[in-house]
Motif scaffolding. Structure first.
Motif, PDB file in Angstrom:
ATOM      1  N   LEU A 212      37.966  51.132  42.637  1.00  0.00           N
ATOM      2  CA  LEU A 212      36.831  50.721  41.810  1.00  0.00           C
ATOM      3  C   LEU A 212      37.364  49.717  40.792  1.00  0.00           C
ATOM      4  N   ILE A 213      36.861  48.487  40.888  1.00  0.00           N
ATOM      5  CA  ILE A 213      37.354  47.405  40.022  1.00  0.00           C
ATOM      6  C   ILE A 213      36.246  47.085  39.025  1.00  0.00           C
ATOM      7  N   VAL A 214      36.497  47.366  37.744  1.00  0.00           N
ATOM      8  CA  VAL A 214      35.415  47.384  36.764  1.00  0.00           C
ATOM      9  C   VAL A 214      35.694  46.458  35.574  1.00  0.00           C
ATOM     10  N   ASP A 215      34.676  45.716  35.180  1.00  0.00           N
ATOM     11  CA  ASP A 215      34.679  44.967  33.928  1.00  0.00           C
ATOM     12  C   ASP A 215      34.976  45.961  32.792  1.00  0.00           C
ATOM     13  N   SER A 216      36.108  45.763  32.128  1.00  0.00           N
ATOM     14  CA  SER A 216      36.503  46.649  31.016  1.00  0.00           C
ATOM     15  C   SER A 216      36.918  45.759  29.849  1.00  0.00           C
TER      16      SER A 216
END
Ligand SMILES: [Zn+2]
Ligand SMILES: [Zn+2]
Length: 297
Positions: free
Chosen positions: A216-220
């Protein structure tokens, strides 16, 4: 061959080259994915796509599938520098959503940039065969062994998050830019309940699309303190990303879209603080780093 992916750009908003960002990288968003059928998939075309293109020189013909989350500059700025566009033997497929304001498909990403005032190459000099694919939310498409499902995620413009599921069962989800939706009304407002119902239904759909994903690659983008001043700008917090990974039972979480103001050391300090605060989690957590490849399964 299991699906694998590599970060070519992990920075949000504006490229930030230089000694302060040399470890995690200064290019804006771009992820290369290779699937079981050996197709070249590229998620977003930030400035990182230029370095990716360098690795393709000498290869011919090239077939590339570039899948765009949304058309904010940091996600498309490298597109005119994707040099395979210039050779007639190549085929470039560009995928993205229909802009609800202009009613233009993803062709707008190139058309806007290849105007003579802004770029020396005009659209007529793009010699590759370019195919535009306008995607609709929830309607999967197939690229070789990979099924790609777009879902609308909360951001100031239309932004698709994508689930990629390969024939061997390996999967990843990339949010592009995403802010967890929150209810603008206070709990005693008469409109609170109906809004919350809408948000809950939307989150249910979003979580279902991310469910059980390998990566899961998430804008953080933000810390909690930063978010207090930037709510509504369309980006998530580190804590929000961890909570999301927990809710959808992701196996690995990658935090990305690093703020351009952050140097390598600050990024690592924040990361350690976030992990300490989160306590025990049953998934692996990484800071997305330019040039690093990950193999799923
Ligand atoms: Zn962005
Ligand atoms: Zn954006």
């Amino acid at each position: 061959m299991a699906m694998k992916f590599k970060f070519w750009g992990v920075r949000g908003s504006i490229p930030t080259p230089g000694p302060r960002t040399v470890k995690y990288g200064g290019n804006t968003t771009c992820i290369e994915v290779n699937n079981a059928s050996n197709d070249l998939l590229i998620l977003d075309a930030g400035t990182g796509i230029f370095a990716l293109a360098q690795t393709l020189s000498g290869q011919s013909p090239i077939v590339a599938h570039i899948v765009i989350t949304h058309t904010h500059w940091d996600h498309i700025q490298g597109l005119p520098f994707f040099l395979p566009l210039l050779s007639p033997q190549n085929q470039i497929h560009l995928y993205g959503g229909l802009d609800p304001v202009t009613q233009l498909g993803i062709e707008r990403a190139l058309t806007v940039q290849l105007q003579y005032s802004y770029f020396p190459i005009i659209e007529a000099q793009v010699k590759a065969r370019v195919h535009y694919h306008t995607l609709r939310p929830g309607e999967p498409i197939q690229i070789g062994s990979t099924t790609i499902t777009p879902i609308v995620l909360n951001h100031p413009v239309l932004n698709f998050g994508y689930r990629l599921e390969d024939s061997d069962g390996s999967s990843l989800f990339f949010t592009g830019d995403y802010e967890t939706p929150s209810n603008p009304y206070s709990a005693d407002d008469p409109d609170y309940a109906s809004n919350q119902q809408f948000i809950d239904a939307k989150l249910f759909e979003v979580h279902a699309t991310m469910q059980g994903v390998d990566a899961l690659i998430v804008d953080s983008s933000y810390t909690d303190a930063e978010y207090a001043k930037k709510a509504g700008w369309g980006h998530n917090t580190y804590g929000g990303a961890l909570e999301l990974a927990r809710q959808v039972h992701a196996k690995k979480l990658f935090l990305t879209h690093h703020e351009p103001t952050r140097d390598d050391r600050e990024l690592e300090t924040i990361f350690q603080n976030v992990l300490t605060k989160a306590g025990a989690v049953d998934f692996e957590v990484y800071l997305a780093r330019e040039g690093i490849e990950h193999i799923l399964r």
